[in-house]
Design an enzyme around this catalytic site. Structure first.
Site, PDB file in Angstrom:
ATOM      1  N   ALA A 144       0.812  -1.219   0.000  1.00 20.65           N
ATOM      2  CA  ALA A 144       0.000   0.000   0.000  1.00 20.65           C
ATOM      3  C   ALA A 144       0.848   1.273   0.000  1.00 20.65           C
ATOM      4  O   ALA A 144       0.330   2.369   0.209  1.00 20.65           O
ATOM      5  CB  ALA A 144      -0.949  -0.016   1.200  1.00 20.65           C
ATOM      6  N   SER A 145       2.135   1.129  -0.231  1.00 24.62           N
ATOM      7  CA  SER A 145       3.001   2.312  -0.224  1.00 24.62           C
ATOM      8  C   SER A 145       2.904   3.118  -1.511  1.00 24.62           C
ATOM      9  O   SER A 145       3.255   4.299  -1.540  1.00 24.62           O
ATOM     10  CB  SER A 145       4.463   1.883  -0.010  1.00 24.62           C
ATOM     11  N   ARG A 146       2.423   2.464  -2.588  1.00 25.80           N
ATOM     12  CA  ARG A 146       2.417   3.129  -3.900  1.00 25.80           C
ATOM     13  C   ARG A 146       1.224   2.631  -4.716  1.00 25.80           C
ATOM     14  O   ARG A 146       0.615   1.613  -4.383  1.00 25.80           O
ATOM     15  CB  ARG A 146       3.696   2.760  -4.694  1.00 25.80           C
ATOM     16  N   ASP A 152       7.884  -8.337   4.031  1.00 27.46           N
ATOM     17  CA  ASP A 152       7.920  -8.903   2.685  1.00 27.46           C
ATOM     18  C   ASP A 152       6.925 -10.060   2.652  1.00 27.46           C
ATOM     19  O   ASP A 152       7.115 -11.080   3.330  1.00 27.46           O
ATOM     20  CB  ASP A 152       9.356  -9.393   2.428  1.00 27.46           C
ATOM     21  N   SER A 178      -5.153 -10.018 -12.131  1.00 23.82           N
ATOM     22  CA  SER A 178      -4.850  -9.183 -13.304  1.00 23.82           C
ATOM     23  C   SER A 178      -5.552  -9.776 -14.519  1.00 23.82           C
ATOM     24  O   SER A 178      -5.763 -11.003 -14.570  1.00 23.82           O
ATOM     25  CB  SER A 178      -3.342  -9.172 -13.570  1.00 23.82           C
ATOM     26  N   TYR A 184       4.182 -13.825 -14.574  1.00 29.83           N
ATOM     27  CA  TYR A 184       3.165 -12.944 -13.971  1.00 29.83           C
ATOM     28  C   TYR A 184       1.758 -13.498 -14.193  1.00 29.83           C
ATOM     29  O   TYR A 184       0.955 -13.588 -13.257  1.00 29.83           O
ATOM     30  CB  TYR A 184       3.307 -11.555 -14.592  1.00 29.83           C
ATOM     31  N   LYS A 217      -0.926 -14.758 -11.415  1.00 32.70           N
ATOM     32  CA  LYS A 217      -2.230 -14.100 -11.260  1.00 32.70           C
ATOM     33  C   LYS A 217      -3.387 -15.063 -11.539  1.00 32.70           C
ATOM     34  O   LYS A 217      -4.474 -14.913 -10.969  1.00 32.70           O
ATOM     35  CB  LYS A 217      -2.299 -12.861 -12.162  1.00 32.70           C
TER      36      LYS A 217
HETATM   37  P1  NAP Z   1       3.361  -0.752  -8.084  1.00 33.29           P
HETATM   38  O1  NAP Z   1       3.010   0.679  -8.310  1.00 33.29           O
HETATM   39  O2  NAP Z   1       4.610  -1.289  -8.656  1.00 33.29           O
HETATM   40  O3  NAP Z   1       3.309  -1.021  -6.502  1.00 33.29           O
HETATM   41  C1  NAP Z   1       3.562  -2.308  -6.010  1.00 33.29           C
HETATM   42  C2  NAP Z   1       3.329  -2.332  -4.535  1.00 33.29           C
HETATM   43  O4  NAP Z   1       3.586  -3.681  -4.091  1.00 33.29           O
HETATM   44  C3  NAP Z   1       4.267  -1.431  -3.767  1.00 33.29           C
HETATM   45  O5  NAP Z   1       3.577  -0.836  -2.707  1.00 33.29           O
HETATM   46  C4  NAP Z   1       5.322  -2.383  -3.238  1.00 33.29           C
HETATM   47  O6  NAP Z   1       5.873  -1.997  -1.988  1.00 33.29           O
HETATM   48  C5  NAP Z   1       4.506  -3.624  -3.007  1.00 33.29           C
HETATM   49  N1  NAP Z   1       5.317  -4.844  -2.953  1.00 33.29           N
HETATM   50  C6  NAP Z   1       6.079  -5.391  -3.945  1.00 33.29           C
HETATM   51  N2  NAP Z   1       6.684  -6.499  -3.494  1.00 33.29           N
HETATM   52  C7  NAP Z   1       6.290  -6.657  -2.200  1.00 33.29           C
HETATM   53  C8  NAP Z   1       6.571  -7.625  -1.203  1.00 33.29           C
HETATM   54  N3  NAP Z   1       7.368  -8.663  -1.450  1.00 33.29           N
HETATM   55  N4  NAP Z   1       6.004  -7.479   0.025  1.00 33.29           N
HETATM   56  C9  NAP Z   1       5.185  -6.444   0.281  1.00 33.29           C
HETATM   57  N5  NAP Z   1       4.884  -5.478  -0.624  1.00 33.29           N
HETATM   58  C10 NAP Z   1       5.440  -5.599  -1.842  1.00 33.29           C
HETATM   59  O7  NAP Z   1       2.194  -1.701  -8.634  1.00 33.29           O
HETATM   60  P2  NAP Z   1       0.662  -1.403  -8.961  1.00 33.29           P
HETATM   61  O8  NAP Z   1       0.556  -1.133 -10.417  1.00 33.29           O
HETATM   62  O9  NAP Z   1       0.089  -0.450  -7.987  1.00 33.29           O
HETATM   63  O10 NAP Z   1       0.067  -2.879  -8.752  1.00 33.29           O
HETATM   64  C11 NAP Z   1      -0.615  -3.260  -7.570  1.00 33.29           C
HETATM   65  C12 NAP Z   1      -1.233  -4.629  -7.809  1.00 33.29           C
HETATM   66  O11 NAP Z   1      -2.113  -4.577  -8.932  1.00 33.29           O
HETATM   67  C13 NAP Z   1      -0.212  -5.715  -8.135  1.00 33.29           C
HETATM   68  O12 NAP Z   1      -0.613  -6.930  -7.558  1.00 33.29           O
HETATM   69  C14 NAP Z   1      -0.275  -5.806  -9.634  1.00 33.29           C
HETATM   70  O13 NAP Z   1       0.136  -7.051 -10.106  1.00 33.29           O
HETATM   71  C15 NAP Z   1      -1.750  -5.557  -9.865  1.00 33.29           C
HETATM   72  N6  NAP Z   1      -2.063  -5.102 -11.215  1.00 33.29           N
HETATM   73  C16 NAP Z   1      -1.558  -3.932 -11.683  1.00 33.29           C
HETATM   74  C17 NAP Z   1      -1.878  -3.530 -12.975  1.00 33.29           C
HETATM   75  C18 NAP Z   1      -1.371  -2.238 -13.565  1.00 33.29           C
HETATM   76  O14 NAP Z   1      -1.588  -2.017 -14.756  1.00 33.29           O
HETATM   77  N7  NAP Z   1      -0.739  -1.364 -12.810  1.00 33.29           N
HETATM   78  C19 NAP Z   1      -2.686  -4.346 -13.774  1.00 33.29           C
HETATM   79  C20 NAP Z   1      -3.173  -5.527 -13.258  1.00 33.29           C
HETATM   80  C21 NAP Z   1      -2.860  -5.901 -11.963  1.00 33.29           C
HETATM   81  P3  NAP Z   1       7.338  -1.337  -1.781  1.00 33.29           P
HETATM   82  O15 NAP Z   1       7.500  -0.249  -2.781  1.00 33.29           O
HETATM   83  O16 NAP Z   1       7.256  -0.867  -0.374  1.00 33.29           O
HETATM   84  O17 NAP Z   1       8.328  -2.451  -1.968  1.00 33.29           O
END
Ligand code: NAP
Length: 250
Positions: free
Chosen positions: A16-18, A66, A145, A158, A162
């Protein structure tokens, strides 16, 4: 303005940081939930999310762990339960990509993605399982996803992780249904975030051409669905996968 009432609920949102997770945390908090903001590497950003929630009149705390690390997750979940007494809403959002054509994909990149996206989801559910059984209610929302639904060239690791999240969601939904816990998945399409920022201009243009609504999603589009699924209004929905993707996979 909050649409759903989550007053008195405790929500844990992983990653939830980003990006999407950050917006889910803000939206659940705006609906009245106390939000536990999980992060892995981005401590400062997670603390900024907590501050933002306090600034909007809500309640939150950051918890770094993690999700791929089973014992670290077990320990932090125990700390959370000791302090807050329960978790009503678990959102498994933490996720990573390590894209490549399969012929060039290393085993390490395959394992890392599966460990975070799929096993990470298993770890949090497993360590909160008794909590949900005792609650006789609650919500688990797993972020999958469209890649897990449709497959995607260059994302074998990936999309497998998913698709696994979808199977895990349905099995958990069947196991916990008798305890009145609803377990669902959201399958976002392309959403503007750090994850999609890594894509080339051409790849993004190609993506937009595949989306009937002709735009990338916003984190809010996903957070609104998460808030609905977390609410009492969604109490007769379990084991489902909701594609929030501008119509991409229909
Ligand atoms: P993002 O901006 O890259 O953010 C990823 C988040 O996951 C960050 O808060 C990161 O935390 C955290 N994270 C990564 N590895 C981790 C771990 N081992 N333990 C705990 N936290 C971890 O990604 P997003 O686009 O927001 O995606 C969020 C979710 O939606 C993901 O599951 C992604 O697969 C899914 N999704 C995204 C899209 C898209 O187009 N963006 C599409 C389909 C699905 P830190 O920075 O603190 O490490």
């Amino acid at each position: 303005m909050a649409i759903y009432n989550l007053e008195g609920k405790v929500a844990l949102v992983t990653g939830a940081s980003r990006g999407i997770g950050r917006q889910i945390a803000l939206t659940l908090a705006a609906s009245g939930a106390t939000v536990l903001v999980n992060y892995c590497g981005s401590e400062e950003k997670a603390k900024a999310v907590v501050e933002e929630i306090f600034a909007q009149g809500g309640n939150a705390e950051a918890f770094g762990f993690d999700v791929a690390d089973d014992s670290a997750t077990e320990q932090k979940v125990a700390d959370i339960l000791a302090k807050y007494g329960k978790v009503d809403i678990l959102v498994n959002n933490a996720g990573i990509t390590r894209d490549n054509l399969m012929i060039k994909m290393s085993e390490a990149d395959f394992d890392q993605v599966v460990s975070t996206n799929l096993k990470g989801t298993f770890h949090t559910i497993k360590h909160l399982y008794r909590n949900f059984m005792k609650l006789r209610g609650g919500r688990i929302i797993n972020i999958s996803s469209v890649s897990g639904v449709m497959g995607n060239a260059g994302q074998a690791n990936y999309s497998a992780s998913k698709a696994g999240v979808i199977g895990l969601t349905k099995s958990t939904a069947r196991e916990l249904a008798a305890r009145n816990v609803c377990v669902n998945a959201i399958a976002p399409g392309f959403v503007a975030s750090d994850m999609t920022d890594k894509m080339s201009e051409t790849a993004l243009d190609n993506a937009k051409n595949m989306i009937p609504l002709r735009r990338l999603g916003n984190p809010e589009d996903i957070a609104n669905m998460a808030a609905f699924l977390a609410s009492d209004e969604a109490g007769y929905i379990t084991g489902q996968v909701f594609c929030v993707d501008g119509g991409m996979q229909m």
